[in-house]
Design a protein around this motif. Structure first.
Motif, PDB file in Angstrom:
ATOM      1  N   UNK A 164      48.100  70.167 157.082  1.00 16.61           N
ATOM      2  CA  UNK A 164      48.895  71.371 156.824  1.00 16.61           C
ATOM      3  C   UNK A 164      48.846  72.313 158.024  1.00 16.61           C
ATOM      4  N   UNK A 165      47.670  72.458 158.638  1.00 17.46           N
ATOM      5  CA  UNK A 165      47.542  73.283 159.841  1.00 17.46           C
ATOM      6  C   UNK A 165      48.381  72.727 160.985  1.00 17.46           C
ATOM      7  N   UNK A 166      48.424  71.400 161.081  1.00 13.80           N
ATOM      8  CA  UNK A 166      49.219  70.756 162.129  1.00 13.80           C
ATOM      9  C   UNK A 166      50.693  71.132 162.001  1.00 13.80           C
ATOM     10  N   UNK A 167      51.254  71.058 160.769  1.00 12.08           N
ATOM     11  CA  UNK A 167      52.668  71.384 160.582  1.00 12.08           C
ATOM     12  C   UNK A 167      52.913  72.881 160.699  1.00 12.08           C
ATOM     13  N   UNK A 168      51.940  73.670 160.301  1.00  9.24           N
ATOM     14  CA  UNK A 168      52.076  75.115 160.489  1.00  9.24           C
ATOM     15  C   UNK A 168      52.238  75.443 161.973  1.00  9.24           C
ATOM     16  N   UNK A 169      51.442  74.804 162.819  1.00  9.91           N
ATOM     17  CA  UNK A 169      51.510  75.064 164.263  1.00  9.91           C
ATOM     18  C   UNK A 169      52.778  74.473 164.882  1.00  9.91           C
ATOM     19  N   UNK A 170      53.108  73.236 164.521  1.00  5.53           N
ATOM     20  CA  UNK A 170      54.277  72.582 165.106  1.00  5.53           C
ATOM     21  C   UNK A 170      55.576  73.289 164.734  1.00  5.53           C
ATOM     22  N   UNK A 171      55.656  73.792 163.500  1.00  8.94           N
ATOM     23  CA  UNK A 171      56.876  74.454 163.037  1.00  8.94           C
ATOM     24  C   UNK A 171      56.855  75.961 163.291  1.00  8.94           C
ATOM     25  N   UNK A 172      55.726  76.439 163.834  1.00  9.23           N
ATOM     26  CA  UNK A 172      55.563  77.866 164.126  1.00  9.23           C
ATOM     27  C   UNK A 172      55.830  78.727 162.891  1.00  9.23           C
ATOM     28  N   UNK A 173      55.174  78.376 161.804  1.00  8.47           N
ATOM     29  CA  UNK A 173      55.272  79.159 160.567  1.00  8.47           C
ATOM     30  C   UNK A 173      54.439  80.420 160.728  1.00  8.47           C
ATOM     31  N   UNK A 174      55.090  81.569 160.621  1.00  8.35           N
ATOM     32  CA  UNK A 174      54.392  82.844 160.804  1.00  8.35           C
ATOM     33  C   UNK A 174      53.649  83.222 159.537  1.00  8.35           C
ATOM     34  N   UNK A 175      52.333  83.071 159.574  1.00  9.29           N
ATOM     35  CA  UNK A 175      51.497  83.377 158.414  1.00  9.29           C
ATOM     36  C   UNK A 175      50.062  83.539 158.879  1.00  9.29           C
ATOM     37  N   UNK A 176      49.303  84.443 158.251  1.00 11.93           N
ATOM     38  CA  UNK A 176      47.894  84.574 158.650  1.00 11.93           C
ATOM     39  C   UNK A 176      47.043  83.385 158.238  1.00 11.93           C
ATOM     40  N   UNK A 177      47.526  82.612 157.239  1.00 13.13           N
ATOM     41  CA  UNK A 177      46.722  81.502 156.726  1.00 13.13           C
ATOM     42  C   UNK A 177      47.597  80.532 155.947  1.00 13.13           C
ATOM     43  N   UNK A 178      47.215  79.242 155.945  1.00 18.11           N
ATOM     44  CA  UNK A 178      47.929  78.262 155.126  1.00 18.11           C
ATOM     45  C   UNK A 178      47.616  78.457 153.649  1.00 18.11           C
ATOM     46  N   UNK A 179      46.689  79.362 153.348  1.00 17.06           N
ATOM     47  CA  UNK A 179      46.390  79.694 151.951  1.00 17.06           C
ATOM     48  C   UNK A 179      47.221  80.867 151.448  1.00 17.06           C
ATOM     49  N   UNK A 180      48.125  81.358 152.288  1.00 17.44           N
ATOM     50  CA  UNK A 180      49.082  82.383 151.867  1.00 17.44           C
ATOM     51  C   UNK A 180      50.045  81.783 150.844  1.00 17.44           C
ATOM     52  N   UNK A 181      50.411  82.543 149.818  1.00 21.34           N
ATOM     53  CA  UNK A 181      51.370  82.054 148.831  1.00 21.34           C
ATOM     54  C   UNK A 181      52.759  81.953 149.450  1.00 21.34           C
ATOM     55  N   UNK A 182      53.495  80.927 149.075  1.00 24.71           N
ATOM     56  CA  UNK A 182      54.832  80.704 149.646  1.00 24.71           C
ATOM     57  C   UNK A 182      55.773  81.860 149.346  1.00 24.71           C
ATOM     58  N   UNK A 183      55.603  82.517 148.220  1.00 25.49           N
ATOM     59  CA  UNK A 183      56.517  83.610 147.846  1.00 25.49           C
ATOM     60  C   UNK A 183      56.379  84.810 148.782  1.00 25.49           C
ATOM     61  N   UNK A 184      55.274  84.901 149.519  1.00 27.22           N
ATOM     62  CA  UNK A 184      55.057  86.042 150.409  1.00 27.22           C
ATOM     63  C   UNK A 184      55.657  85.853 151.790  1.00 27.22           C
ATOM     64  N   UNK A 185      56.236  84.683 152.049  1.00 27.84           N
ATOM     65  CA  UNK A 185      56.817  84.403 153.360  1.00 27.84           C
ATOM     66  C   UNK A 185      58.254  84.893 153.448  1.00 27.84           C
ATOM     67  N   UNK A 186      58.716  85.119 154.657  1.00 23.95           N
ATOM     68  CA  UNK A 186      60.132  85.430 154.878  1.00 23.95           C
ATOM     69  C   UNK A 186      60.963  84.183 154.637  1.00 23.95           C
ATOM     70  N   UNK A 187      62.286  84.361 154.531  1.00 23.40           N
ATOM     71  CA  UNK A 187      63.168  83.232 154.237  1.00 23.40           C
ATOM     72  C   UNK A 187      63.083  82.116 155.264  1.00 23.40           C
ATOM     73  N   UNK A 188      63.044  82.486 156.553  1.00 25.38           N
ATOM     74  CA  UNK A 188      62.980  81.469 157.599  1.00 25.38           C
ATOM     75  C   UNK A 188      61.694  80.679 157.554  1.00 25.38           C
TER      76      UNK A 188
END
Length: 508
Positions: free
Chosen positions: A389-413
């Motif tokens: 999960x960390x690998x895809x977070x980095x590769x896709x440049x998902x802006x989040x403080x943690x992969x344990x952040x809830x999906x509903x708290x993310x922006x649309x992109x």
């Protein structure tokens, strides 16, 4: 100052681990259309939620002045009483109530505890006429398309005697005709003295109707422009949004499609409720290895229904026809079976069909691969799941403080990137991406395009459903054109133009 209906001074809003707004200053003149532009996660929607009382007084630092006085809102109802209304990107209508009930829901007056329904039915017609909606007030909202539901939302705002109307991505789910009608409506409201703030990623629409534009980046106000006086262009807006020149919206790629890997023959899909009604009629097409194939056409053409039915019969009461993969005829009776056969699907409705919003980013990314990659003897291999999960977070440049952040708290992109990450982890041969960039900013769009190009370069095949013709023209090797449930024709990249696509859709 009397000329400003809204002033925001030194506003800061924090969430756990994230500063969403950082010393924001923002002003809106009376009677103008003011647009907010910025990448997903820049803080635009958070600012509007503060202004309208979604986030109450005390949950933020700074000052909000409306009509010359400091606000003290503790809910949206407080701001509505002062003529401020917000229409969110995710519509907040009650689908099983009528139009007139939705318009006045929450602010009907009673006499001796009794509602005068005849009065509200008559009143609702006044607001429907004002927004140009011809449906009967008795019509159930669930029977309306998204564009008409948007008009019901606006009618509801008008019924509250609105002075400042905030619209968050109002045209993101609308076709061109519906979008133009809504933009004309906003201009008409301006002539009537209503001030509007519009959040939008569609820069051509912003430049068409906005008087002023404020650009956000990373929770801060970067610049404010007078559209006419500053002779503002899309290039200037994009540069301020992303912090750099974005010279190529559609990244360059070398196209080299190989052999045919999928064929769909004489495919028909029947409506889920009206079982004799064909939604897709006798569609046939093919897909080659390493190819990006686009499906275009007006809203309601049957593009999404076709793709969902191919993906494990996820749409319709039944479907007929043949699906061939790698030269073999197959049956996929469920989404799981389709994924196991090598077909992945990214839905246009990421919040309802693409994500589990109350689950973490990690759980969402691994959801489709849990049994195959991350379990042994019924136990989850937690360390491996986290690592991937960390690998895809980095590769896709998902802006989040943690992969344990809830999906509903993310922006649309960033939500869209999580959905893409889930399918990437499952590693299918064929990716179906339905409106992959809907409701996301230009910077995030470019990142999604780069992902699609990289998939094609790896020999994966991509089917892209898109309502944005420049997107299809900029990305696809071939474009199939649909309308009224039928495939009207196909165009190669070198011969395709917007005019040819529209002509093929409407004339055949």
């Amino acid at each position: 100052m009397d000329e400003y209906i809204l002033q925001v001074e030194n506003l800061t809003k924090e969430f756990p681990g994230v500063r969403a707004l950082d010393q924001v200053n923002f002003r809106v003149k009376k009677g103008e259309i003011h647009s907010l532009c910025g990448e997903n996660g820049a803080g635009k929607s958070t600012l509007m939620s503060v202004i309208s009382g979604v986030y109450p007084k005390g949950s933020y630092e700074g000052t909000v002045l409306y009509k010359g006085h400091e606000t003290n809102y503790h809910s949206v109802k407080d701001s509505e009483k002062e003529g401020l209304a917000i229409i969110h990107q995710e519509l907040a209508l009650s689908p099983y109530l009528s139009i007139y009930e939705n318009i006045f829901l929450g602010h009907m007056k009673t006499r001796l505890g009794i509602i005068n329904w005849d009065y509200y039915i008559k009143e609702s017609q006044k607001y429907l006429d004002r927004v140009g909606l011809k449906e009967s007030p008795y019509t159930t909202v669930s029977k309306l398309g998204v564009g008409k539901q948007q008009l019901v939302e606006i009618a509801r705002a008008l019924s509250k005697e609105v002075d400042l109307l905030i619209l968050d991505e109002p045209t993101s789910s609308l076709n061109d005709e519906e979008s133009n009608h809504l933009l004309d409506l906003i201009l008409e409201f301006k002539r009537q003295g209503i001030t509007a703030i519009m959040i939008s990623h569609k820069l051509n629409e912003v430049l068409r109707i906005a008087d002023s534009i404020t650009i956000f980046r990373d929770g801060k106000t970067i610049s404010t422009y007078d559209v006419k006086a500053d002779n503002l262009t899309e290039a200037v807006i994009i540069k301020d949004m992303v912090g750099r020149d974005l010279t190529h919206r559609f990244p360059d790629r070398k196209s080299n499609p190989g052999e045919t890997i999928m064929e769909v023959k004489n495919w028909s899909v029947y409506h889920p409720d009206y079982h004799s009604m064909k939604v897709v009629d006798n569609a046939s097409f093919n897909l080659r290895k390493g190819e990006i194939l686009a499906f275009c056409g007006p809203m309601g053409a049957g593009r999404t229904e076709l793709m969902m039915s191919i993906y494990g019969k996820s749409y319709g009461s039944r479907s007929e026809g043949e699906l061939w993969l790698h030269g073999k005829k197959i049956e996929t009776r469920s989404a799981k079976a389709a994924l196991e056969a090598g077909i992945g699907y990214v839905s246009e409705d990421r919040k309802n069909l693409g994500l589990i919003l109350i689950q973490t980013i990690k759980n969402n990314i691994s959801a489709s691969s849990l049994a195959k990659k991350f379990s042994r003897f019924g136990l989850v291999l937690a360390a491996k799941e986290i690592s991937e999960a960390e690998k895809y977070r980095n590769e896709l440049r998902i802006k989040t403080p943690s992969i344990n952040q809830l999906a509903r708290n993310l922006s649309g992109g960033n939500q869209q990137k999580v959905v893409v990450g889930r399918i990437l982890m499952a590693d299918p041969d064929i990716f179906i991406v339905d409106e992959p960039t809907r409701g996301i900013d230009v910077g995030a769009k470019t990142e999604i395009y780069e992902i699609i190009n990289e998939l094609a370069a790896q020999g994966k095949s991509v089917i892209m459903v898109s309502s944005e013709l420049p997107e299809a023209l900029g990305m696809a090797d071939r474009i199939y054109v649909m309308n009224e449930g039928e495939i009207k024709g196909v165009l190669n990249h070198d011969e395709a133009t917007q005019e040819k696509i529209m002509h093929m859709a409407l004339v055949g």
